[in-house]
Motif scaffolding. Sequence first.
Motif, PDB file in Angstrom:
ATOM      1  N   THR A 220      15.044   4.195 -16.695  1.00 21.10           N
ATOM      2  CA  THR A 220      15.538   2.978 -16.457  1.00 21.10           C
ATOM      3  C   THR A 220      16.182   3.029 -14.841  1.00 21.10           C
ATOM      4  N   SER A 221      16.301   3.180 -13.365  1.00 23.44           N
ATOM      5  CA  SER A 221      17.342   2.902 -12.431  1.00 23.44           C
ATOM      6  C   SER A 221      18.667   2.143 -13.283  1.00 23.44           C
TER       7      SER A 221
ATOM      8  N   LYS B 193      13.431  -5.643  -7.681  1.00 24.86           N
ATOM      9  CA  LYS B 193      13.468  -4.624  -8.993  1.00 24.86           C
ATOM     10  C   LYS B 193      14.995  -4.465  -9.413  1.00 24.86           C
ATOM     11  N   PRO B 194      14.707  -5.209 -10.985  1.00 24.26           N
ATOM     12  CA  PRO B 194      13.597  -4.821 -11.474  1.00 24.26           C
ATOM     13  C   PRO B 194      13.545  -6.239 -11.580  1.00 24.26           C
TER      14      PRO B 194
ATOM     15  N   ALA C  58      15.732  -4.915   1.728  1.00 22.03           N
ATOM     16  CA  ALA C  58      14.509  -5.482   2.941  1.00 22.03           C
ATOM     17  C   ALA C  58      12.974  -4.208   1.827  1.00 22.03           C
ATOM     18  N   GLY C  59      13.461  -4.223   1.068  1.00 25.69           N
ATOM     19  CA  GLY C  59      12.091  -3.356   0.382  1.00 25.69           C
ATOM     20  C   GLY C  59      12.007  -2.326   0.508  1.00 25.69           C
ATOM     21  N   THR C  60      13.059  -1.514   0.605  1.00 21.93           N
ATOM     22  CA  THR C  60      13.817  -0.253   0.473  1.00 21.93           C
ATOM     23  C   THR C  60      14.174   0.078  -0.795  1.00 21.93           C
ATOM     24  N   THR C  61      14.432   0.763  -1.554  1.00 21.55           N
ATOM     25  CA  THR C  61      14.914   1.324  -2.206  1.00 21.55           C
ATOM     26  C   THR C  61      15.675   2.418  -1.989  1.00 21.55           C
ATOM     27  N   ILE C  62      17.092   1.862  -1.977  1.00 23.58           N
ATOM     28  CA  ILE C  62      18.153   3.240  -1.315  1.00 23.58           C
ATOM     29  C   ILE C  62      19.016   3.551  -2.692  1.00 23.58           C
ATOM     30  N   SER C  63      18.681   5.686  -3.052  1.00 24.88           N
ATOM     31  CA  SER C  63      19.303   5.584  -4.574  1.00 24.88           C
ATOM     32  C   SER C  63      20.539   7.081  -4.270  1.00 24.88           C
TER      33      SER C  63
END
Length: 661
Positions: free
Chosen positions: A4-5, A139-140, A444-449
């Motif tokens: 998992t992230s 998420k999660p 806002a619905g965008t995943t930044i990693s």
Amino acid sequence: MKTTSFAGRLLGTTSLVVLSAAAILGAQHPAAAQTTISNGIYGGGSTLSSLALRQLFDCYAGTTVAGDGQSFSPAFTIAPPSPNLLPTSCTQFSTPVEGMFAAVGAGNGQRAYIANDPHQLFRGSPDSAPALVRKPSAKPPFRDTANPNFKSYPYPRLDFATSDLPLASSVSSLTTISFSNFLPSTNWQNTLLIAALSKSTASFNTASVGAPIQVPAMEVPVAIAVNTSNSASGVTWTNQSALSPNTQAGGAIQLSTAQLCAIFSATVTDWHDTSTMIPYLDANGTQQFQHFYDDNTNGTLTPVAYTSGRLPIKVVYRADDAGTSYILTNYLANLCPLLDPTGTYNYKKIFTGVGIDGSTMANLPSSKFSRLLNNIKAVKASDNSDPYDVDDDQERPDPRWISASGSNHEALKIGTDPRFAGRIGYLSADFTQPYAQTATEEIAGTTISAAAPLSASIQNEALRIFGVYHPGQTDVTGTAQNFVAPTPDNVAQAFSGLAAPSLGGSYNAWNIYAQRYAVGTVLGGVDYSNLSVIGIPLVSTSDYALTGASYVNVYSCYADASGTRVPTLKNWLAWFYGGSVSALPAYNPATSNASNPGYDPNVAQLIRNNGFHELDPTWATNVLGVYLRTSTTGGTQGSIAAYNPSGAQTDGCQGVSGGAK
């Protein structure tokens, strides 16, 4: 193999989402039978311990929960750590118990605990009502959508809370601001905004819930996270104290007490500084002075500036009430004033608050980092920060102090990105490499990693007493010594200097931060009288100095109409604390219980895999004896108990009416 992230392990503590919780008990493993989940344990609070707690609940269940995303390791080892992975032995036994944990921050966990209200498990620290509070992350999942018993948020009750700062020392001081009249009042998982329309003062109600209980759960290092990447503008590092590889715990850079005091007081504000003189103490306790960059010698190398050109030191700090802030400021408040006995650098005022405007009361240590910033402003008229830097993920021009909400947000704002070169902050070790690989945030619905930040090794007082002021320097025994990394073994060394509480006494006896050196304690020319034992560990040169504990807060008495709530909670706690006591019989999760706790080595393995250390066995044995084994003498009211609506009350329910909701 799927892992998992970073945010996935965090249970959803992203910057724009405040009520973060996760369906914790899950691990995907080959050909394992699905356990029927019938009982739940609901908790919330500290982000510091949330990653380890999630994995511990996963292991306790030994089952798959929808959307969890965990994977079991085929060959689990403690060193090197295996982020996100659980021992395969976790699948051998299981219990029908699901643990749900809302990682909302230590201060918010205490608020929910004092008010006995799961609705207080939200992120952020609103000062007034009406106010918007932040919702759970997507998420999660913050609830287990596959289980009909655990589909909604807020939780129906609060069984425990976690915090890395101690409760107030007297029951009369256990008060908080409780928010209410929420819109919507239910199903927070399905809405974008949550409003709290009202607030009131709430106090801990001993008549209803019994005596407060706080016991350490894990021994935790707070890592100094540093971005030592070459900058996007072309400035390069000439750091000579980095370890190889620098991704190991404490490998990024080695920093002395003198340097940390200079950085967190804004005495030095640029990594290229070659002129500022900062104070330190020699082996005799005599104040000496060095350039800021002098500690970059590795003992024998010619001193050079840390960077090829100007690179501002930007401190990323927790804007919310955070246990990591408490542990950091406890370290700074105890050590830094010792370096400045004449007050030339105003370290006492800055790091304790004593002396500002004639004040005789300390405002540090504190879970509120803002108090340190206010002290700096009061002393220096400015903290060199941009007043427009707020926790909105929009970086402002050259802020000196950068706020973050939650541990994963802070980790992402430090990272290893060249754009963030020179940033420094403080995180529990499990948010830094090698215990974490990535930092992830959903906005806002965008995943930044991004890659998780690296951490520093730091000097401790024993090294100072042995004459080691620079990493790699030869001590009085002729041995070259590096500074100390934030590892499980090193934090256990620091914790071993504490005295385990007796079987009697109140909850405050378990406050590790209240243990003080006796009057007349002098070592290496320094008088440590009345200073914090854990704030200045003096056990050995392997002590990790930035050490604290993550606490579990539970009630003495619970309402338990089904008759399953208290046994479920106590059996899980017995398995957890039994995992610190190898002398106990070898019991697994299915057989260990409050009456007969056993030792499961998976507990210690999981805790160490996150960079922490399991609780000292003497402390854990006392927890088992005072609060979990049925008795009439333990603690102030006996062990944790269920309220009996039709009969006499025993143990923790003596003199109590109703029990915790």
